[in-house]
Design a protein around this motif. Structure first.
Motif, mmCIF file in Angstrom:
data_model
loop_
_atom_site.group_PDB
_atom_site.id
_atom_site.type_symbol
_atom_site.label_atom_id
_atom_site.label_comp_id
_atom_site.label_asym_id
_atom_site.label_seq_id
_atom_site.Cartn_x
_atom_site.Cartn_y
_atom_site.Cartn_z
ATOM 1 N N ASP A 116 -5.445 2.874 -8.820
ATOM 2 C CA ASP A 116 -4.298 3.774 -8.939
ATOM 3 C C ASP A 116 -3.221 3.174 -9.840
ATOM 4 O OD1 ASP A 116 -5.375 5.692 -7.224
ATOM 5 O OD2 ASP A 116 -4.519 4.733 -5.444
ATOM 6 N N HIS A 133 0.835 -1.218 0.000
ATOM 7 C CA HIS A 133 0.000 0.000 0.000
ATOM 8 C C HIS A 133 0.863 1.260 0.000
ATOM 9 C CE1 HIS A 133 -3.585 -2.405 0.583
ATOM 10 N NE2 HIS A 133 -2.998 -3.012 1.591
ATOM 11 N N HIS A 134 1.977 1.228 -0.734
ATOM 12 C CA HIS A 134 2.857 2.394 -0.822
ATOM 13 C C HIS A 134 2.086 3.589 -1.388
ATOM 14 C CE1 HIS A 134 6.508 4.721 -1.388
ATOM 15 N NE2 HIS A 134 6.143 4.962 -2.633
ATOM 16 N N LEU A 135 2.162 4.725 -0.677
ATOM 17 C CA LEU A 135 1.442 5.948 -1.036
ATOM 18 C C LEU A 135 -0.066 5.717 -1.138
ATOM 19 C CD1 LEU A 135 3.808 7.363 -3.857
ATOM 20 C CD2 LEU A 135 3.790 7.943 -1.414
ATOM 21 N N GLY A 136 -0.529 4.609 -0.576
ATOM 22 C CA GLY A 136 -1.953 4.286 -0.645
ATOM 23 C C GLY A 136 -2.381 3.693 -1.970
ATOM 24 N N PRO A 185 5.971 12.056 -3.687
ATOM 25 C CA PRO A 185 5.312 12.105 -2.375
ATOM 26 C C PRO A 185 3.892 11.546 -2.378
ATOM 27 C CG PRO A 185 5.231 14.267 -3.394
ATOM 28 C CD PRO A 185 6.026 13.387 -4.325
ATOM 29 N N ASN A 186 3.297 11.374 -3.564
ATOM 30 C CA ASN A 186 1.935 10.855 -3.641
ATOM 31 C C ASN A 186 1.728 10.185 -5.003
ATOM 32 O OD1 ASN A 186 1.181 13.022 -5.554
ATOM 33 N ND2 ASN A 186 1.297 14.348 -3.739
ATOM 34 N N VAL A 187 0.568 9.561 -5.157
ATOM 35 C CA VAL A 187 0.295 8.818 -6.384
ATOM 36 C C VAL A 187 0.261 9.738 -7.601
ATOM 37 C CG1 VAL A 187 -1.415 7.399 -7.588
ATOM 38 C CG2 VAL A 187 -0.924 6.979 -5.173
#
Length: 407
Positions: free
Chosen positions: A47, A39-42, A97-99
């Motif tokens: 995604d 679940h890296h970066l959600g 830093p995010n998807v």
């Protein structure tokens, strides 16, 4: 493949360029199971599908926009610039830093990746006689699958340290750039075509003119289906196998087997196609690939049989696509060869976007197995249909550039 030191150097550098592209593009597919597991970066399946899709959109834009520029400004500068572009953005991908930023970096890297294949294939084909251009294309493309094999091996070794894949690819690309600047010459065919009579010039619009329309559309259709298979399988095969109940380590190992088969297939396909004709061999390859993909929809308990089927799938499916590039290099004149290969690659990239997107949707819906393999088998059958429309190279007007009207 080549005899002169200059030609050998060009062949090696083109091969390394395509290797880097194969490594970089397969890196995402090899890391998707780990990104989803941790679940890296959600990251969610949706995604992952979006990132894979936007990455390939960048590749398509790069192929369409940068490929034709090689006919105007030359092969050398475009190839070096494309390697530099994708290497930089690959290197910084793990820092996202995010998807959303992760996807944006993959898009920017894709712009450079999109130009690599058509420019490298154009450069390589122009260093060999016409009768050996199928082998030139398939030899160059072995680099893609060697890169994919390296990615798979590193992914198995790295485990959850997926970021090592991107760091390694970025650094390798940056190391190759100065070597290319030092040793990669401009294509002699490009220089000769640039100084030739303007009346021989063929423009991008002429590719859809009455004399070339059938060939162009058939090539585009085959390229679309072929790259859909290549990128769909390389992006989602590990997750398809996971959906079928195979363990994650086995699923990633099968990606390695698939690309080993691709390397074998490329060597064999080029030699066979130069001997018996590109059209005939491409038709056989697409037809055999369709059958093998349909068989993989079955749950296969015997590991030896499963590995053999995946290996053969790589042999036939991945080299079928590259034979189309060999056909383009054979029938289109030097003045428009970069444009023809770039647009064929760009249309193919639309297939490379469609494949991961559709397969990702099947994964998200929980029906990836067996529907994913049935989908791929149908695509291979459509690729066969496109190959049936191709005219014989000797009869193609593009094979005689002096008779083509000005663009």
């Amino acid at each position: 493949m080549t005899t002169s030191p200059r030609g050998a150097t060009t062949a090696l550098l083109c091969w390394l360029t395509v290797l880097l592209e194969g490594y970089d593009l397969v890196a995402l597919g090899a890391t998707i199971p780990t990104l989803l597991k941790t679940h890296h970066l959600g990251f969610t399946p949706a995604d992952a599908t979006a990132v894979a899709t936007v990455s390939l959109v960048g590749v398509a834009v790069g192929a369409a926009g940068l490929g034709p520029l090689t006919d105007r400004f030359g092969r050398r500068g475009m190839l070096i610039g494309s390697v530099l572009l994708f290497s930089v953005f690959t290197l910084v991908t793990p820092l996202a830093p995010n998807v959303a930023v992760f996807g944006a970096l993959r898009f920017l890297a894709g712009l450079g990746l999109g130009a690599c294949m058509p420019v490298a294939l154009t450069t390589m084909s122009e260093n060999l006689p016409e009768r050996r251009r199928a082998a030139a294309s398939t030899f160059t493309m072995t680099g893609y699958h060697v890169g994919a094999v390296l990615t798979s091996v590193l992914a198995l070794s790295a485990g959850d340290d997926w970021h090592l894949l991107f760091y390694g690819g970025g650094v390798a690309g940056l190391l190759v750039v100065p070597l290319m600047w030092w040793r990669l010459p401009e294509s002699a065919a490009f220089l000769a075509a640039r100084t030739g009579p303007e009346g021989e010039r063929v423009g991008a619009r002429d590719l859809l003119g009455p004399r070339l329309r059938r060939t162009t559309l058939a090539v585009w259709g085959g390229s679309f289906m072929g790259l859909l298979l290549v990128y769909g399988l390389n992006t989602w095969l590990p997750q398809l196998m996971r959906s079928a109940g195979y363990p994650i380590s086995r699923s990633i190992a099968l990606l390695l087997v698939l690309n080993v088969g691709a390397v074998i297939g490329l060597v064999v396909a080029g030699l066979v196609a130069d001997r018996y004709g590109i059209r005939r061999v491409a038709r056989i390859w697409f037809a055999t690939g369709a059958v093998l993909l349909a068989v993989l929809s079955l749950r296969i308990a015997n590991s030896v049989l499963l590995n053999a089927l995946v290996l053969l799938t790589g042999v036939f499916v991945f080299s079928a696509q590259v034979l189309i590039y060999g056909y383009v290099a054979q029938v289109f004149p030097a003045r428009t060869r970069g444009t023809a290969l770039g647009l064929a690659s760009a249309v193919g990239r639309l297939g490379s976007i469609t494949g991961p997107f559709v397969t990702g949707a099947l994964v998200t819906a929980g029906i990836a197995h067996p529907w994913g393999f049935w989908f791929f088998a149908g695509v291979a059958a459509l690729g066969l249909g496109a190959m049936l429309l191709l005219a014989a190279p000797a009869a193609d007007p593009a094979a005689a550039p002096r008779t083509v009207p000005a663009g």
